[in-house]
Design a protein around this motif. Sequence first.
Motif, PDB file in Angstrom:
ATOM      1  N   LEU A 145       0.828  -1.214   0.000  1.00 32.59           N
ATOM      2  CA  LEU A 145       0.000   0.000   0.000  1.00 32.59           C
ATOM      3  C   LEU A 145       0.855   1.254   0.000  1.00 32.59           C
ATOM      4  O   LEU A 145       0.553   2.224  -0.703  1.00 32.59           O
ATOM      5  CB  LEU A 145      -0.936  -0.018   1.214  1.00 32.59           C
ATOM      6  CG  LEU A 145      -1.836   1.207   1.385  1.00 32.59           C
ATOM      7  CD1 LEU A 145      -2.603   1.522   0.110  1.00 32.59           C
ATOM      8  CD2 LEU A 145      -2.779   1.016   2.567  1.00 32.59           C
TER       9      LEU A 145
ATOM     10  N   THR B 100       2.549   3.244   6.916  1.00 32.04           N
ATOM     11  CA  THR B 100       1.462   3.341   5.939  1.00 32.04           C
ATOM     12  C   THR B 100       0.570   4.540   6.225  1.00 32.04           C
ATOM     13  O   THR B 100       0.184   5.283   5.303  1.00 32.04           O
ATOM     14  CB  THR B 100       0.624   2.055   5.956  1.00 32.04           C
ATOM     15  OG1 THR B 100       1.478   0.946   5.690  1.00 32.04           O
ATOM     16  CG2 THR B 100      -0.469   2.107   4.917  1.00 32.04           C
TER      17      THR B 100
ATOM     18  N   ILE C 126      -5.640   1.995  -2.087  1.00 33.19           N
ATOM     19  CA  ILE C 126      -6.110   1.254  -0.912  1.00 33.19           C
ATOM     20  C   ILE C 126      -6.960   0.073  -1.349  1.00 33.19           C
ATOM     21  O   ILE C 126      -6.735  -1.074  -0.927  1.00 33.19           O
ATOM     22  CB  ILE C 126      -6.917   2.182   0.021  1.00 33.19           C
ATOM     23  CG1 ILE C 126      -6.036   3.337   0.520  1.00 33.19           C
ATOM     24  CG2 ILE C 126      -7.484   1.399   1.198  1.00 33.19           C
ATOM     25  CD1 ILE C 126      -6.789   4.368   1.331  1.00 33.19           C
TER      26      ILE C 126
ATOM     27  N   ALA D 198      -1.639  -2.789  -8.181  1.00 31.30           N
ATOM     28  CA  ALA D 198      -2.591  -2.319  -7.173  1.00 31.30           C
ATOM     29  C   ALA D 198      -3.221  -0.992  -7.586  1.00 31.30           C
ATOM     30  O   ALA D 198      -4.425  -0.779  -7.382  1.00 31.30           O
ATOM     31  CB  ALA D 198      -1.888  -2.175  -5.819  1.00 31.30           C
TER      32      ALA D 198
ATOM     33  N   SER E 207       0.792   3.859  -3.133  1.00 30.03           N
ATOM     34  CA  SER E 207       0.458   5.272  -2.945  1.00 30.03           C
ATOM     35  C   SER E 207       1.530   6.169  -3.552  1.00 30.03           C
ATOM     36  O   SER E 207       1.212   7.207  -4.160  1.00 30.03           O
ATOM     37  CB  SER E 207       0.303   5.576  -1.449  1.00 30.03           C
ATOM     38  OG  SER E 207      -0.762   4.826  -0.890  1.00 30.03           O
TER      39      SER E 207
ATOM     40  N   THR F 228      -4.838  -2.525  -3.273  1.00 28.64           N
ATOM     41  CA  THR F 228      -4.003  -3.362  -2.401  1.00 28.64           C
ATOM     42  C   THR F 228      -4.821  -4.453  -1.735  1.00 28.64           C
ATOM     43  O   THR F 228      -4.370  -5.601  -1.619  1.00 28.64           O
ATOM     44  CB  THR F 228      -3.329  -2.486  -1.325  1.00 28.64           C
ATOM     45  OG1 THR F 228      -2.498  -1.507  -1.962  1.00 28.64           O
ATOM     46  CG2 THR F 228      -2.485  -3.337  -0.393  1.00 28.64           C
TER      47      THR F 228
END
Length: 362
Positions: free
Chosen positions: A60, A183, A278, A265, A64, A281
Amino acid sequence: MTAVAETTARSAEKYRVTRSRRNVAWTGLGALVVVVVLALFPYVVGAGTETIMVQAFIILTLASMWNLLAGYAGLVSVGQQAFVGLGAYFVLVLNIHNFSMFSALPVAAVGCGIAAFPLWWLVSRLRSGYFAIATWVLATTVLLIIEKFPSIGGGTGMSLPHTPNLGSAVLEAYTYWIGLAVTVLALLAVYLLLRSRLGLVLTAVRDDEVAARSSGARVGLARMLVFVVAGVGCGAAGALLAVSQLIVQPSAVFSVQWTAEMAFAVIIGGLGTIEGPILGTIVYMILQQTLASYNVWYLIILGLVAMAIAIFARRGLWGLIDEHLHVRLFPVGYWLWDPGSGRSRGLGLGLGLGRRRGGRHR
């Protein structure tokens, strides 16, 4: 007064631009609840689940950062594994010199941010496929350089020499909490960055780079800062990888598979949104845990899922949710208001403007 000036004056009197505050309070409360629940996991789940969750935190965080690069700055990188590897090796080197592996993690993230400046200088003039290939070459070059140092394991790598004198359960719990903190900080940094003036420039660049440059936006500076921020985030993920595995192997930490996983992802979740990585993932981890025992079919199914999303849902899964439910958990744009009507209008700023459809903001 010219016609342009008169039009500008009338527009200034009639319209006003405000920061989008839709759902922010509820989103913040919900995010806090989720973080608290996740923080309690080590007390109620086993070590195997903690390991899977730490892997999810790494993916994640990487997703991002890749989304920030590709989804907003228009920089499609296939060499972010360079920062993953550097972050892991920073932890190893600091641990060799008697630094705690936990305290070495933030230092490793900062070190990757510093290393991002000269790497950006090498690729800053490249775009599209040329930029992607150049970043891959840089990552491979960094790997080859690292393998020339036998003091840090050479081509085979080495284990962290100074690990905390803790029980395995306690060590895994600490690693889990640090992964959760990394995270949360990564997502918070992306959110705050996109709500800043820099985020305004990035969104304008994403929508129309020529128009952004014409309006005076400092596109080069914005991209450089995003590249550095992504380096810090990927470096923190690499450092977390070293802390969780207690061993650093160059072929593993510099593997292009990390970039493939973060890109997967983002693509299935939704490019150019905070929510997309999010959701992506979560889907990726479910597929991985469900299909991992099927060997080569695991990779085939992942590829088919990515192809289907790219063809039939170009905005990703979160784009489908937003399109049908008009939900945006992390609004980062602006609204253009008509004070006379008390309604917001999405009039082409390209900044996630709200629209009112059937009494609901989109």
